[in-house]
Scaffold this motif. Structure first.
Motif: not given
Length: 361
Positions: A263, A265-270, A273
């Motif tokens: 949670w 490690a992954e960007p919030i705007n995945e 992107l």
């Protein structure tokens, strides 16, 4: 008085006759009563049966009209559904035709256009030449900078060596090893020693205790958070008896860096992107970068570039014959598209049949 006497004398006889006549009349009265009751029951039965027949006939008429009304309503709904189904099938077929024409035009015009592809490859080759030339200039510049850095490094090294050997400089009384009296000219190192300053020893700086913050401790950048590899244990250190691990391994496991969860490690705007990456991949596939705007005058002043089928100098292919020709041999059935009748014609055609069916019911 005489009359009264006669009546008194006849009273017994009158009484007897009265009782006799009443006894004779009673059977006839009962018989007539039974006959009258039978006649009344028969008449009332006929009257009730006639009324029931009348009600049955009226109910049958009502049912007939009601069923005919329901039949007409059901027929109208069936005809309306069939009409809309035929219209939707026709519209779908026309939409499929339009989509087929448009997709074919778009693929031929924007995705697999020969002239656009040729222009694109020409631009790509020119861009590659320009980039290659710029890279060659950049490589030459980096080579010059590297040579200059090597020269400066060698100059600093010679200067440092001269500062270290400054004690070999010759004096007025004693000549140095680089200024021998038996040589015609002094050695270049003599001139270098004259220019250089003597090397002085630097005093060791006292290390100040720096306060390690929580972020440095968590990031394992301070000496307290994680033991550095520069500090080694003494060689003559005794090993602890027993199956113990090395202290560096234990400390490494104890003070290992934080491992963020998926949670974090992954960007919030995945999602954003991923959409941009998908849009970039679709843009790479297109030969032409111009956006198609059908209801605007954006492409009004641009020159129209014909497709390869129309601009062939050997045998121009007719667009109409190539893409809009009809071959009856390839049809699935011999019938053409089914025509759709207006609603009033359908009502007039089948309304009489349903009305007659309702009357028969």
């Amino acid at each position: 008085m005489a009359t009264l006497a006669r009546l008194q004398a006849r009273s017994s006889t009158v009484g007897n006759q009265y009782y006799f006549r009443n006894s004779v009349v009673d059977p006839f009265r009962i018989k007539e009563n039974d006959a009258a009751v039978k006649i009344q029951s028969w008449f009332r039965g006929c009257q009730v049966r006639a009324y029931i027949r009348h009600l049955n006939r009226i109910v049958t008429i009502i049912q007939k009209w009601w069923r005919s009304f329901l039949g007409r309503k059901q027929y109208q709904l069936t005809v309306q559904v069939a009409y809309y189904t035929m219209m939707m099938n026709l519209y779908n077929a026309m939409a499929v035709r339009i989509q087929r024409r448009w997709r074919g035009y778009r693929v031929r015009k924007y995705l697999f256009n020969y002239y656009y592809l040729k222009e694109y490859l020409r631009v790509v080759s020119e861009t590659n030449d320009a980039i290659r030339k710029a890279l060659e200039e950049f490589a030459e510049m980096k080579e010059r900078e590297e040579k200059k850095a090597n020269l400066e490094r060698e100059e600093k090294k010679r200067d440092y060596q001269a500062r270290k050997m400054h004690y070999l400089l010759s004096t007025k009384q004693i000549p140095g090893i680089y200024n021998s009296p038996f040589r015609k000219e002094p050695d270049p190192w003599e001139l270098q020693l004259q220019k250089a300053k003597p090397l002085t020893h630097r005093r060791p700086k006292v290390k100040q205790k720096d306060s390690t913050s929580l972020n440095d401790w968590l990031a394992c950048t301070s000496a307290r958070s994680f033991p550095r590899s520069e500090i080694l244990p003494p060689i003559n250190r005794k090993q602890c008896q027993g199956p113990f691990r090395d202290i560096t391994e234990v400390l490494e496991q104890r003070y290992k860096p934080l491992e963020p969860t998926l949670w974090v490690a992954e960007p919030i705007n995945e999602l954003k992107l991923a959409r941009e990456e998908l849009r970039r991949e679709q843009w790479v596939r297109n030969v032409n970068d111009n956006m198609f705007l059908p209801f605007s005058s954006y492409h009004k002043n641009e020159k129209y570039i014909p497709s390869m089928h129309l601009s062939s100098k050997y045998c121009p292919i007719s667009h109409k014959e190539q893409f809009r020709s009809e071959n009856p041999k390839k049809w699935i059935c011999d019938k053409d598209f089914q025509t759709v009748l207006p609603s009033f014609e359908l009502f007039s055609k089948y309304g009489k049949l349903y009305s007659k069916a309702g009357q028969i019911v």
